[in-house]
Design a protein around this motif. Structure first.
Motif, PDB file in Angstrom:
ATOM      1  N   HIS A   1       7.362   1.971  15.536  1.00 47.01           N
ATOM      2  CA  HIS A   1       6.264   0.720  14.935  1.00 47.01           C
ATOM      3  C   HIS A   1       5.505   0.494  15.880  1.00 47.01           C
ATOM      4  CE1 HIS A   1       5.175  -3.321  14.801  1.00 47.01           C
ATOM      5  NE2 HIS A   1       5.428  -3.209  13.485  1.00 47.01           N
ATOM      6  N   ASP A   2       5.693   0.496  16.844  1.00 51.65           N
ATOM      7  CA  ASP A   2       4.468  -0.265  17.867  1.00 51.65           C
ATOM      8  C   ASP A   2       3.504   0.965  17.968  1.00 51.65           C
ATOM      9  OD1 ASP A   2       6.130  -2.308  18.011  1.00 51.65           O
ATOM     10  OD2 ASP A   2       6.710  -1.723  20.407  1.00 51.65           O
ATOM     11  N   VAL A   3       3.632   2.067  18.294  1.00 54.27           N
ATOM     12  CA  VAL A   3       2.798   3.071  18.489  1.00 54.27           C
ATOM     13  C   VAL A   3       1.679   3.029  17.024  1.00 54.27           C
ATOM     14  CG1 VAL A   3       2.314   5.569  18.111  1.00 54.27           C
ATOM     15  CG2 VAL A   3       4.283   4.659  19.855  1.00 54.27           C
TER      16      VAL A   3
ATOM     17  N   GLN B   1      -5.159   0.723   7.271  1.00 53.83           N
ATOM     18  CA  GLN B   1      -3.594   0.006   6.497  1.00 53.83           C
ATOM     19  C   GLN B   1      -2.639   0.915   6.190  1.00 53.83           C
ATOM     20  OE1 GLN B   1      -6.431  -0.563   3.371  1.00 53.83           O
ATOM     21  NE2 GLN B   1      -7.048  -2.724   3.555  1.00 53.83           N
ATOM     22  N   VAL B   2      -2.967   2.044   6.059  1.00 50.13           N
ATOM     23  CA  VAL B   2      -1.902   3.278   5.769  1.00 50.13           C
ATOM     24  C   VAL B   2      -0.986   3.078   7.324  1.00 50.13           C
ATOM     25  CG1 VAL B   2      -1.197   5.647   5.968  1.00 50.13           C
ATOM     26  CG2 VAL B   2      -2.995   4.708   4.279  1.00 50.13           C
ATOM     27  N   PHE B   3      -1.720   3.100   8.486  1.00 42.16           N
ATOM     28  CA  PHE B   3      -0.840   3.126   9.596  1.00 42.16           C
ATOM     29  C   PHE B   3       0.192   1.986   9.658  1.00 42.16           C
ATOM     30  CE2 PHE B   3      -3.293   6.748  11.222  1.00 42.16           C
ATOM     31  CZ  PHE B   3      -2.231   7.689  12.009  1.00 42.16           C
ATOM     32  N   LYS B   4      -0.607   0.906   9.338  1.00 45.02           N
ATOM     33  CA  LYS B   4       0.168  -0.398   9.618  1.00 45.02           C
ATOM     34  C   LYS B   4       1.210  -0.553   8.516  1.00 45.02           C
ATOM     35  CE  LYS B   4      -2.066  -4.338  10.789  1.00 45.02           C
ATOM     36  NZ  LYS B   4      -1.339  -4.350  12.253  1.00 45.02           N
ATOM     37  N   PHE B   5       0.824   0.049   7.314  1.00 45.48           N
ATOM     38  CA  PHE B   5       2.255   0.178   6.440  1.00 45.48           C
ATOM     39  C   PHE B   5       3.403   0.907   6.827  1.00 45.48           C
ATOM     40  CE2 PHE B   5       4.422   2.185   2.802  1.00 45.48           C
ATOM     41  CZ  PHE B   5       4.789   1.084   2.110  1.00 45.48           C
ATOM     42  N   PHE B   6       2.752   1.970   7.610  1.00 43.20           N
ATOM     43  CA  PHE B   6       4.020   2.786   7.993  1.00 43.20           C
ATOM     44  C   PHE B   6       4.668   2.273   9.394  1.00 43.20           C
ATOM     45  CE2 PHE B   6       2.552   5.804   4.401  1.00 43.20           C
ATOM     46  CZ  PHE B   6       3.616   5.881   3.939  1.00 43.20           C
ATOM     47  N   ALA B   7       3.866   1.429   9.913  1.00 43.89           N
ATOM     48  CA  ALA B   7       4.700   0.748  10.987  1.00 43.89           C
ATOM     49  C   ALA B   7       5.775  -0.002  10.678  1.00 43.89           C
ATOM     50  CB  ALA B   7       3.506   0.171  11.788  1.00 43.89           C
ATOM     51  N   GLY B   8       5.379  -0.539   9.269  1.00 47.67           N
ATOM     52  CA  GLY B   8       6.594  -1.668   9.043  1.00 47.67           C
ATOM     53  C   GLY B   8       7.780  -0.798   8.348  1.00 47.67           C
ATOM     54  N   GLU B   9       7.227   0.532   7.494  1.00 43.08           N
ATOM     55  CA  GLU B   9       8.363   1.458   7.157  1.00 43.08           C
ATOM     56  C   GLU B   9       9.146   2.073   8.216  1.00 43.08           C
ATOM     57  OE1 GLU B   9       8.137   0.086   4.020  1.00 43.08           O
ATOM     58  OE2 GLU B   9       9.156   2.034   3.611  1.00 43.08           O
ATOM     59  N   ALA B  10       8.796   2.271   9.299  1.00 37.90           N
ATOM     60  CA  ALA B  10       9.518   2.784  10.451  1.00 37.90           C
ATOM     61  C   ALA B  10      10.518   1.756  10.735  1.00 37.90           C
ATOM     62  CB  ALA B  10       8.536   2.730  11.877  1.00 37.90           C
ATOM     63  N   LEU B  11      10.605   0.469  10.561  1.00 38.50           N
ATOM     64  CA  LEU B  11      11.701  -0.573  10.835  1.00 38.50           C
ATOM     65  C   LEU B  11      12.606  -0.731   9.459  1.00 38.50           C
ATOM     66  CD1 LEU B  11       9.686  -3.325  12.449  1.00 38.50           C
ATOM     67  CD2 LEU B  11      10.959  -1.781  13.627  1.00 38.50           C
TER      68      LEU B  11
ATOM     69  N   TRP C   1      -2.644   9.312   5.972  1.00 36.42           N
ATOM     70  CA  TRP C   1      -1.470   9.382   4.998  1.00 36.42           C
ATOM     71  C   TRP C   1      -0.425  10.182   5.031  1.00 36.42           C
ATOM     72  CZ3 TRP C   1      -5.553   9.030   0.597  1.00 36.42           C
ATOM     73  CH2 TRP C   1      -5.575  10.153  -0.461  1.00 36.42           C
ATOM     74  N   LYS C   2      -0.734  11.343   5.916  1.00 38.23           N
ATOM     75  CA  LYS C   2       0.354  12.247   6.064  1.00 38.23           C
ATOM     76  C   LYS C   2       0.618  12.083   7.438  1.00 38.23           C
ATOM     77  CE  LYS C   2      -2.002  16.104   3.406  1.00 38.23           C
ATOM     78  NZ  LYS C   2      -1.211  16.299   2.187  1.00 38.23           N
ATOM     79  N   ILE C   3       0.043  11.938   8.338  1.00 38.31           N
ATOM     80  CA  ILE C   3       0.354  11.612   9.905  1.00 38.31           C
ATOM     81  C   ILE C   3       1.486  10.285  10.113  1.00 38.31           C
ATOM     82  CG2 ILE C   3      -0.308  10.933  12.380  1.00 38.31           C
ATOM     83  CD1 ILE C   3      -2.951  12.296  11.489  1.00 38.31           C
ATOM     84  N   ALA C   4       0.928   9.324   9.349  1.00 40.47           N
ATOM     85  CA  ALA C   4       1.528   7.902   9.669  1.00 40.47           C
ATOM     86  C   ALA C   4       3.102   8.204   9.033  1.00 40.47           C
ATOM     87  CB  ALA C   4       0.807   6.905   9.069  1.00 40.47           C
ATOM     88  N   PRO C   5       3.445   8.587   7.886  1.00 39.42           N
ATOM     89  CA  PRO C   5       4.625   8.688   7.411  1.00 39.42           C
ATOM     90  C   PRO C   5       5.667   9.634   8.247  1.00 39.42           C
ATOM     91  CG  PRO C   5       3.410   9.684   5.762  1.00 39.42           C
ATOM     92  CD  PRO C   5       2.432   9.114   6.738  1.00 39.42           C
TER      93      PRO C   5
ATOM     94  N   ARG D   1       6.472   3.868  -0.238  1.00 34.42           N
ATOM     95  CA  ARG D   1       7.776   4.403   0.028  1.00 34.42           C
ATOM     96  C   ARG D   1       8.503   5.594  -0.532  1.00 34.42           C
ATOM     97  NH1 ARG D   1       9.717  -0.733  -2.193  1.00 34.42           N
ATOM     98  NH2 ARG D   1      11.066   0.486  -3.156  1.00 34.42           N
ATOM     99  N   TYR D   2       7.649   6.362  -1.345  1.00 30.76           N
ATOM    100  CA  TYR D   2       8.042   7.442  -1.697  1.00 30.76           C
ATOM    101  C   TYR D   2       7.856   8.647  -0.826  1.00 30.76           C
ATOM    102  CZ  TYR D   2       8.670   5.270  -6.549  1.00 30.76           C
ATOM    103  OH  TYR D   2       9.289   4.658  -7.483  1.00 30.76           O
TER     104      TYR D   2
END
Ligand code: NAD
Length: 478
Positions: free
Chosen positions: A65-67, A106-116, A157-161, A461-462
């Protein structure tokens, strides 16, 4: 001239073979020079990723998340500078360049949340005293191959997820636009992404891309690009039994019914067809127009199209920047000639010579076309749209769906009945009502059907489907 190298493990590595990144708005402007790798570079990246994978797979979600959160914040704080780089290397307007940069943030921040938020299922077994647990694990080392037209959003949108779900990454950005992916690599490096978790190898598709696709230690390939390359990659991945996700071309229809509000439909069609120089996989390349509104619509769209300001991407007044390079420009001009051969009425579409030497083309509208013409079957990927006249809603739907592609489909209408029917009947992954076919949110799935896409959806989330694999564990607790 600034030299840019590849990120392998913790090191910036030169493979020699420096290639210039040229500004399509002004070919005398060389943005930088980038070291292109080969198969041995991919080998080095795989070794780095293999060493890093166990610790990243088992890392606390807090670290992931932090990264990702720090990367999202850094991109946002540098949006003007990165947006400018994007516009210089790809040619979309500065507003679009900055907008796309913010999308990456925004994509990186969205997936920061998804990591948790990674969840599993704990279920009762059908047998007594046994618990069944379904969890998701990273797939391993993933290879990401991206096109030139969204040089920061698609890598993001590929790296973040991939990273959020615990995979290690090797990315090869498009050889025409390596600059933005290089900036992401710098930012990931600065934001504490552990060495080897993320690796950047720049280079040619036929060399570095091929080496990524065929490497036995890379478990999954996420590709965005043309149909021809995608099919080739899918065949290789099938043979090697690799997980694969493809986002490819489009020939997206925008239906305009007699009851459309032209003050909505015309801007939606002009935006969807010509903005970003038509270089969007979701561009509205076929305008399918009901007979009763056809003439009024064509007049309004051609007037709006001809008033668009074509120019240097960095000029604030520019609405349509240049085509990305000479090859794409020549291909677009060939399609304008083909439209004439196929007996369409062609409005605009000519090569433009401006003060700076760049790849400029006036937007083109092809009128009086039929859906069986090649201009309506093949993806042009330039500022060109066709108008196809239809008798009624049923014919509009039939024409809209009569294509090998199925990415996005739109309709402009004030009829709730027709909007609902179109949503159900459109053979596309995304449907737009009174909106351009291009322009999507980042927190919901993105992707198409038929020849446009293959494999699990990207974004939102998909994305978990592609970047994880499911494990079912049984525990006897008797
Ligand atoms: P492309 O297929 O030429 O290249 C895409 C990427 O694949 C590049 O990084 C390229 O170097 C690499 N590549 C080329 N040959 C390869 C090979 N043999 N093995 C492995 N990798 C290889 O596409 P492009 O011209 O960069 O992009 C334009 C295309 O991308 C258009 O068709 C457009 O519709 C499509 N696109 C689709 C989406 C979507 O989400 N559906 C989004 C953007 C662009």
């Amino acid at each position: 001239m600034t030299k840019h190298d590849n990120l392998i493990g913790a090191e910036w590595v030169s493979f020699g073979n420096y290639q210039d990144n040229i500004n399509p708005s002004d070919i005398s402007d060389v943005i930088g020079t980038y070291s292109y790798g080969d198969a041995s570079s991919v080998e080095a990246a795989v070794e780095a990723a293999k060493s890093a994978f166990p610790a990243w797979r088992d890392a606390s979600p807090q670290l992931r998340h932090d990264v990702l959160d720090a990367v999202g914040n850094t991109i946002a704080s540098r949006k003007d500078e990165i947006g400018r780089l994007l516009s210089r290397e790809e040619g979309k307007t500065l507003a679009e360049g900055i907008g796309e940069t913010m999308r990456a943030s925004q994509v990186f921040k969205f997936f920061a949340g998804e990591a948790l938020r990674q969840v599993g299922d704990l279920q009762a077994s059908v047998r007594p005293d046994i618990e069944v647990e379904v969890t998701r694990e990273p797939v391993g080392i993933v290879g990401l191959i991206t096109p030139w037209n969204f040089p920061i959003a698609i890598p993001a949108w590929k790296i973040a997820p991939a990273l959020a779900y615990g995979n290690c990454v090797i990315i090869k950005p498009a050889d025409l636009t390596p600059g933005c992916a290089h900036v992401i690599a710098e930012i990931l490096h600065e934001c504490g992404c552990p060495p080897g978790v993320f690796n950047l190898v720049m280079g040619r598709g036929s060399v570095v891309g091929e080496a990524i696709v065929t490497h036995p230690d890379i478990s999954a390939i996420s590709f965005t690009g043309s149909v021809a390359t995608g099919h080739r990659i899918a065949e290789t991945c099938g043979r090697l039994r690799k997980k694969v996700q493809l986002e490819m071309g489009g020939k997206n229809p925008m239906v305009v019914l007699n009851d459309a509000d032209l003050s909505v439909a015309v801007p939606a069609c002009v935006n969807g067809t010509f903005f970003s120089t038509g270089q969007r996989c979701t561009a509205s390349s076929r305008l399918v127009v009901e007979a009763g509104i056809h003439d009024e619509f064509v007049e309004a769209v051609s007037k709006a199209m001809q008033s668009l300001k074509i120019g240097d991407a960095l000029d604030q007044a520019t609405q349509i920047g240049p085509v990305v390079d000479a090859t794409q420009l020549n291909s677009n001009l060939d399609y304008v000639d083909l439209a004439k051969t196929e007996a369409a009425e062609v409005i605009g579409g000519e090569r433009l010579e401006l003060a700076a030497k760049g790849f400029y083309q006036a937007p083109a509208l092809f009128v009086g076309t039929s859906n069986d013409m090649r201009i309506n079957r093949e993806e042009i990927f330039g500022p060109c749209g066709s108008v196809i006249k239809v008798a009624d809603f049923d014919e509009a739907v039939a024409v809209a769906n009569d294509t090998e592609f199925g990415l996005s489909a739109g309709i402009c209408t004030q009829s709730l009945k027709h909007a609902r029917a179109f949503k159900r009947q459109a053979a596309a992954g995304m449907v737009m009502v009174n909106l351009p076919t291009a322009g999507v949110d980042y927190h919901v799935p993105f992707g198409g059907r038929k020849g446009s896409s293959f494999g699990a959806r990207e974004q939102g989330r998909y994305a978990v489907e592609f970047y994880t694999t499911v494990k079912t564990s049984y525990v006897f607790a008797g």
